[in-house]
Enzyme design. Structure first.
Site, PDB file in Angstrom:
ATOM      1  N   ASP A  74       0.811  -1.227   0.000  1.00 44.55           N
ATOM      2  CA  ASP A  74       0.000   0.000   0.000  1.00 44.55           C
ATOM      3  C   ASP A  74       0.845   1.278   0.000  1.00 44.55           C
ATOM      4  O   ASP A  74       0.335   2.368   0.233  1.00 44.55           O
ATOM      5  CB  ASP A  74      -0.959  -0.017   1.202  1.00 44.55           C
ATOM      6  CG  ASP A  74      -0.202  -0.208   2.520  1.00 44.55           C
ATOM      7  OD1 ASP A  74       1.042  -0.352   2.473  1.00 44.55           O
ATOM      8  OD2 ASP A  74      -0.857  -0.207   3.575  1.00 44.55           O
ATOM      9  N   TRP A 205      39.565 -10.721 -28.895  1.00 43.92           N
ATOM     10  CA  TRP A 205      39.861 -12.141 -29.056  1.00 43.92           C
ATOM     11  C   TRP A 205      41.002 -12.538 -28.092  1.00 43.92           C
ATOM     12  O   TRP A 205      41.991 -11.815 -27.980  1.00 43.92           O
ATOM     13  CB  TRP A 205      40.267 -12.447 -30.508  1.00 43.92           C
ATOM     14  CG  TRP A 205      40.689 -13.859 -30.667  1.00 43.92           C
ATOM     15  CD1 TRP A 205      39.890 -14.948 -30.772  1.00 43.92           C
ATOM     16  CD2 TRP A 205      42.038 -14.341 -30.705  1.00 43.92           C
ATOM     17  NE1 TRP A 205      40.649 -16.094 -30.861  1.00 43.92           N
ATOM     18  CE2 TRP A 205      41.974 -15.745 -30.825  1.00 43.92           C
ATOM     19  CE3 TRP A 205      43.296 -13.728 -30.633  1.00 43.92           C
ATOM     20  CZ2 TRP A 205      43.113 -16.551 -30.887  1.00 43.92           C
ATOM     21  CZ3 TRP A 205      44.427 -14.524 -30.686  1.00 43.92           C
ATOM     22  CH2 TRP A 205      44.321 -15.920 -30.820  1.00 43.92           C
ATOM     23  N   ASP A 373      36.933 -31.211 -33.787  1.00 42.61           N
ATOM     24  CA  ASP A 373      36.864 -29.775 -34.099  1.00 42.61           C
ATOM     25  C   ASP A 373      37.029 -29.557 -35.600  1.00 42.61           C
ATOM     26  O   ASP A 373      36.802 -30.446 -36.427  1.00 42.61           O
ATOM     27  CB  ASP A 373      37.911 -29.017 -33.262  1.00 42.61           C
ATOM     28  CG  ASP A 373      37.499 -27.589 -32.947  1.00 42.61           C
ATOM     29  OD1 ASP A 373      37.710 -26.703 -33.797  1.00 42.61           O
ATOM     30  OD2 ASP A 373      36.959 -27.355 -31.844  1.00 42.61           O
ATOM     31  N   ARG A 450      39.752 -13.991 -41.635  1.00 47.44           N
ATOM     32  CA  ARG A 450      40.158 -15.394 -41.578  1.00 47.44           C
ATOM     33  C   ARG A 450      39.813 -16.097 -42.908  1.00 47.44           C
ATOM     34  O   ARG A 450      39.327 -17.218 -42.924  1.00 47.44           O
ATOM     35  CB  ARG A 450      39.478 -16.131 -40.419  1.00 47.44           C
ATOM     36  CG  ARG A 450      40.309 -17.270 -39.861  1.00 47.44           C
ATOM     37  CD  ARG A 450      39.517 -18.136 -38.898  1.00 47.44           C
ATOM     38  NE  ARG A 450      40.393 -19.132 -38.282  1.00 47.44           N
ATOM     39  CZ  ARG A 450      39.981 -20.263 -37.752  1.00 47.44           C
ATOM     40  NH1 ARG A 450      38.706 -20.579 -37.741  1.00 47.44           N
ATOM     41  NH2 ARG A 450      40.821 -21.102 -37.219  1.00 47.44           N
ATOM     42  N   LYS A 483      29.487 -27.972 -31.753  1.00 52.15           N
ATOM     43  CA  LYS A 483      30.160 -26.729 -31.364  1.00 52.15           C
ATOM     44  C   LYS A 483      29.944 -25.774 -32.531  1.00 52.15           C
ATOM     45  O   LYS A 483      30.513 -25.958 -33.600  1.00 52.15           O
ATOM     46  CB  LYS A 483      31.657 -27.000 -31.128  1.00 52.15           C
ATOM     47  CG  LYS A 483      32.481 -25.750 -30.886  1.00 52.15           C
ATOM     48  CD  LYS A 483      33.927 -26.089 -30.576  1.00 52.15           C
ATOM     49  CE  LYS A 483      34.803 -24.855 -30.553  1.00 52.15           C
ATOM     50  NZ  LYS A 483      36.213 -25.173 -30.261  1.00 52.15           N
ATOM     51  N   TRP A 484      29.092 -24.798 -32.340  1.00 51.12           N
ATOM     52  CA  TRP A 484      28.638 -23.890 -33.410  1.00 51.12           C
ATOM     53  C   TRP A 484      29.495 -22.636 -33.355  1.00 51.12           C
ATOM     54  O   TRP A 484      29.322 -21.805 -32.473  1.00 51.12           O
ATOM     55  CB  TRP A 484      27.162 -23.567 -33.193  1.00 51.12           C
ATOM     56  CG  TRP A 484      26.498 -22.758 -34.252  1.00 51.12           C
ATOM     57  CD1 TRP A 484      26.859 -21.528 -34.704  1.00 51.12           C
ATOM     58  CD2 TRP A 484      25.317 -23.119 -34.979  1.00 51.12           C
ATOM     59  NE1 TRP A 484      25.981 -21.100 -35.660  1.00 51.12           N
ATOM     60  CE2 TRP A 484      25.021 -22.055 -35.852  1.00 51.12           C
ATOM     61  CE3 TRP A 484      24.469 -24.235 -34.977  1.00 51.12           C
ATOM     62  CZ2 TRP A 484      23.917 -22.075 -36.702  1.00 51.12           C
ATOM     63  CZ3 TRP A 484      23.369 -24.241 -35.825  1.00 51.12           C
ATOM     64  CH2 TRP A 484      23.109 -23.179 -36.678  1.00 51.12           C
ATOM     65  N   ASP A 485      30.387 -22.518 -34.313  1.00 49.55           N
ATOM     66  CA  ASP A 485      31.371 -21.435 -34.288  1.00 49.55           C
ATOM     67  C   ASP A 485      30.957 -20.298 -35.229  1.00 49.55           C
ATOM     68  O   ASP A 485      30.092 -20.475 -36.094  1.00 49.55           O
ATOM     69  CB  ASP A 485      32.745 -21.995 -34.685  1.00 49.55           C
ATOM     70  CG  ASP A 485      33.887 -21.299 -33.975  1.00 49.55           C
ATOM     71  OD1 ASP A 485      33.707 -20.149 -33.532  1.00 49.55           O
ATOM     72  OD2 ASP A 485      34.970 -21.897 -33.865  1.00 49.55           O
ATOM     73  N   ASN A 487      33.299 -16.998 -36.800  1.00 49.08           N
ATOM     74  CA  ASN A 487      34.658 -16.490 -36.628  1.00 49.08           C
ATOM     75  C   ASN A 487      35.011 -15.173 -37.294  1.00 49.08           C
ATOM     76  O   ASN A 487      36.185 -14.932 -37.571  1.00 49.08           O
ATOM     77  CB  ASN A 487      35.653 -17.565 -37.081  1.00 49.08           C
ATOM     78  CG  ASN A 487      35.925 -18.563 -35.968  1.00 49.08           C
ATOM     79  OD1 ASN A 487      36.226 -18.171 -34.840  1.00 49.08           O
ATOM     80  ND2 ASN A 487      35.795 -19.841 -36.256  1.00 49.08           N
ATOM     81  N   ASP A 555      39.053 -18.286 -26.558  1.00 44.43           N
ATOM     82  CA  ASP A 555      40.060 -19.209 -27.079  1.00 44.43           C
ATOM     83  C   ASP A 555      41.285 -19.222 -26.178  1.00 44.43           C
ATOM     84  O   ASP A 555      42.154 -20.078 -26.319  1.00 44.43           O
ATOM     85  CB  ASP A 555      40.482 -18.784 -28.492  1.00 44.43           C
ATOM     86  CG  ASP A 555      39.526 -19.312 -29.552  1.00 44.43           C
ATOM     87  OD1 ASP A 555      38.562 -20.010 -29.186  1.00 44.43           O
ATOM     88  OD2 ASP A 555      39.739 -19.019 -30.743  1.00 44.43           O
TER      89      ASP A 555
HETATM   90  C1  GLA Z   1      37.672 -20.805 -33.418  1.00 45.57           C
HETATM   91  C2  GLA Z   1      37.269 -21.482 -32.119  1.00 45.57           C
HETATM   92  C3  GLA Z   1      38.311 -22.494 -31.730  1.00 45.57           C
HETATM   93  C4  GLA Z   1      38.448 -23.520 -32.833  1.00 45.57           C
HETATM   94  C5  GLA Z   1      38.764 -22.836 -34.144  1.00 45.57           C
HETATM   95  C6  GLA Z   1      38.696 -23.815 -35.298  1.00 45.57           C
HETATM   96  O1  GLA Z   1      38.805 -20.039 -33.244  1.00 45.57           O
HETATM   97  O2  GLA Z   1      37.081 -20.535 -31.114  1.00 45.57           O
HETATM   98  O3  GLA Z   1      37.975 -23.123 -30.511  1.00 45.57           O
HETATM   99  O4  GLA Z   1      37.255 -24.260 -32.931  1.00 45.57           O
HETATM  100  O5  GLA Z   1      37.859 -21.771 -34.435  1.00 45.57           O
HETATM  101  O6  GLA Z   1      38.989 -23.237 -36.509  1.00 45.57           O
END
Ligand code: GLA
Length: 743
Positions: A74, A205, A373, A450, A483-485, A487, A555
């Protein structure tokens, strides 16, 4: 005023219905009822230890009235009044603390929404129209005075944590098209003050998650990504403290996080009255979202919370909210398995025999998931070629992935695979076949990062292709984890297939399509878990977190650097999502040598993984690794599901770091302590635990290290919290890990 108040259970439903990432939120939270007091024209949300209130002023502006510690039901909170005229330069209402201001009229404060109509009109005056309460969520309709634009503001409140979710739907109700120049999800307002400070995260990075602090003064601080994705330069999280006495355990903290994985902005303004506004949503930079009559745009959700108990509690509230209400399976989420990944050991040189050898070694250590990887597909022998060609490289895997996958399964581990589905090397079959599929401006350069280009996921054909490739990969192979990257940043973000005035929709459509692909893959392959990685931690936010099971913070796997990285990460995100690998020594990052003990203990603060070349490990190393992996399995529920207390901060290259995690039933606590550098024969600081049951008796045992002679093995929670424990830690890169257990 129309009212359609039918208060039922809060299910974060409105946010879920409109803001796609939350659609997979799990456990339905308990009852919370937003309330409206017609006499004072005030709306209230009471949840957890928080009250949030706003009111409609006589001119129809919706103003923030209060956000902070929970008030009595209140307590008077209104009515809202427009900010008085200060001078001809600051007329009445111009500096009002509006919940969601349109840019129009005499406003001088930062607006949440700015539009331009095709006829040149850029004036937008949003005034209160009506509200509705549905499934515990509040929706407030704001209308442009000339009925050109409707904005529905949505509010949810989580009863467990007091975290409030806010978003907006913007609809073109006029007879002509308009372009949205900027659209925030919300503006959070704090009352006039002179002693606010801002905490935020910066990085790059291999150097993500630096915690920064600056005084909030008049002028703006802009946190943002213009990179097309979340980025690591800033993370979409903030915390604001008040007064000089705040720390981990004490002080007012307002905090927030944006659920969006595209370009974003959080802008913190202090105006001439000392009022602080935090406005966050789509990044206005290069934004331009066209709405034809009848079309609408939904913003992401901006979550905000408050605590009086310092930065530590702010993080724990956010962690609890993420674990219960953001992560795909909520409180039913599986624990993170102990993982092996050979990236640092083999880089692109993956093949069947080599991976099988590593898998055998990993299984013997107690590893539960084996991940192949980069390098398994197309002509991918370096980062120069192959990205986009998601067929198994038959030179490296002559019989496809099946023999390796079968072997990994026979060894009792689940199998995971690296993918980077949103990208293409210019040297790839996919790019040769579809050069128009990447972001580009016709006849302009296509800048590479890259050696790769960004596929324009906003295109429906590209979206369909990416989904189909991944769907097939998962259908044809017995895979449990991706592991879906991701970059690189965007550059030249053109979408030439669209008309020029529709092209900038790419900023929204790309991210929405990414979410859609993730959601559909999860639905179709419910046994597959996904990690969000972006060259490390460049795509970590509450949007992607709602559709993934874990994230890769950096990384940088140097166990000493990791202490700061993990500390910064934990300000905003739950350790349950944070993967951390034990890698080789000396590290590639700093050429720094550290014991396996130090490396394991550092990685055990999150989801434990190993990324070292196991073929080089001695029998003694294997024995050490088995010890830590066994120990980790006995404490991981506490680390991943419990509450985190940061005891000593490793920020700013401090010599010491310590954390403890306490299980939800308070029967187990885990203490990690690290010394990067010994100096002047100084003793390690006494560590006082937090969050224990003061009357329960806890037995202390060490995973590694020891306490000073005379330390009891068993003592009360009060003893461990008030008296504390002195550890024998000496020299450079020494560490200890201890477990406290109550029967
Ligand atoms: C990125 C990811 C790494 C590895 C490389 C592979 O840098 O962060 O862990 O998977 O790509 O190219």
């Amino acid at each position: 005023m129309k009212q359609h108040a039918s208060t039922r259970r809060l299910a974060l439903a409105l946010a879920a219905a409109f803001a796609a990432p939350l659609a997979v939120a799990a456990t339905p939270p308990r009852e919370v009822a937003p309330r409206y007091d017609a006499s004072s024209h005030v709306f209230r949300l009471d949840a957890g230890k928080v009250t949030y209130a706003m009111g409609v002023d006589p001119d129809g502006r919706l103003q923030t009235l209060y956000w902070g510690a929970r008030l009595a039901a209140d307590d008077p909170l209104g009515p809202a009044t427009p900010a008085p005229e200060r001078s001809s330069f600051d007329p009445k209402g111009a500096l009002s603390r509006q919940e969601y201001a349109g840019w129009g009229g005499n406003i001088t404060a930062m607006p949440a929404l700015k539009v331009k109509f095709d006829d040149g009109n850029r004036d937008l005056i949003l005034r209160y129209d009506s509200y509705r309460i549905d499934h515990g969520a509040l929706a407030i309709l704001m209308r442009d005075v000339k009925a050109g634009v409707d904005v529905t503001l949505r509010y949810t409140a989580d009863p467990a944590t007091g975290v409030i979710g806010r978003s907006a739907r913007i609809e073109n109700k006029s007879t002509q098209a308009l372009t949205i120049d900027s659209a925030a999800a919300a503006t959070w307002s704090l009352p006039s003050g002179s002693d606010y400070s801002l905490r935020y995260l910066t990085g790059t990075w291999a150097g993500e998650w630096h915690l920064q602090t600056r005084a909030i003064t008049q002028g703006a601080t802009v946190l943002e990504s213009r990179r097309g994705s979340t980025g690591d330069e800033n993370n979409p999280w903030f915390a604001i403290n008040r007064g000089g006495a705040w720390n981990e355990e004490h002080g007012d903290v307002w905090f927030g996080a944006l659920a969006w994985s595209g370009s974003w902005q959080i802008r913190v303004d202090e105006d001439i009255l000392g009022q602080v506004r935090v406005t966050g949503g789509f990044n206005p930079f290069d934004f331009g979202y066209r709405l034809k009559p009848g079309e609408s745009l939904d913003t992401p959700v901006f979550y905000g919370g408050y605590t009086a108990d310092g930065m530590g509690e702010a993080s724990r509230l956010l962690h609890r909210f993420e674990k219960a209400s953001v992560l795909p399976h909520g409180e039913q989420a599986k624990l993170r398995p102990v993982l092996y990944n050979s990236w640092e050991a083999t880089e692109f040189k993956v093949d069947e025999a080599g991976q099988e050898q590593l898998a055998e070694r990993a299984a013997k250590l107690g590893v539960e998931r084996f991940v192949v990887d980069d390098g398994w597909f197309g002509a991918r022998n370096s980062d120069h070629a192959g990205l986009g060609d998601w067929t198994v490289n038959r030179t490296k895997f002559p019989n496809g992935l099946k023999p390796l996958i079968d072997k990994v399964h026979t060894l009792g581990m689940s199998f995971g695979l690296w993918v980077e589905p949103e990208m293409v090397n210019s040297d790839s079959d996919l790019y040769r076949a579809h050069p128009d599929w990447v972001l580009n401006f016709p006849d302009r350069q296509r800048s590479e990062g890259r050696n790769q280009l960004v596929l324009n996921l906003a295109r429906e054909d590209v979206k369909a292709h990416v989904f189909e490739v991944l769907d097939r990969l998962l259908a044809e192979n017995d895979i449990q984890f991706l592991k879906w990257d991701y970059n690189r940043n965007w550059s030249e973000p053109g979408w030439p297939q669209m008309s020029p005035d529709e092209q900038q929709k790419v900023y929204v459509a790309y991210t929405r399509n990414l979410y859609d692909i993730l959601r559909r893959l999860r639905e179709k392959h419910p046994g597959v878990e996904i990690e969000s990685c972006s060259g490390g931690g460049a795509r970590v936010d509450l949007g992607v977190m709602a559709l993934t099971d874990e994230v890769w913070p950096s990384d940088n796997t140097d166990a000493s650097d990791r202490l700061s990285i993990q500390d910064g990460f934990s300000q905003a995100y739950a350790p349950a999502t944070m993967m951390s690998w034990v890698t080789g020594s000396p590290t590639w990052v700093n050429n720094r040598a550290m014991s396996l003990d130090f490396r394991f203990l550092s990685s055990m603060q999150g989801g434990l993984g190993i990324g070292a070349n196991l073929l080089t490990w001695s029998e003694a190393d294997n024995t050490t690794a088995r010890h830590y992996i066994t120990a980790y399995k006995a404490i991981r529920t506490t680390v991943q599901r419990g509450d985190l207390y940061r005891l000593l901060s490793p920020q700013n290259r401090a010599a010491w770091s310590a954390t403890s995690s306490v299980s939800t039933d308070r029967k187990q606590a885990v203490l990690f302590a690290f010394q990067r550098q010994g100096e002047e024969a100084r003793a390690f600081p006494t560590l006082r635990l937090q969050g224990l049951d003061p009357v329960a008796r806890y037995r202390m045992r060490f995973i590694h290290g020891a306490a000073v002679p005379g330390t009891p093995e068993v003592a009360s929670g009060a003893y461990w919290m008030a008296h504390g424990v002195d550890l024998l830690i000496k020299g450079d890169f020494d560490a200890a890990g201890a477990v406290f257990e109550a029967p």
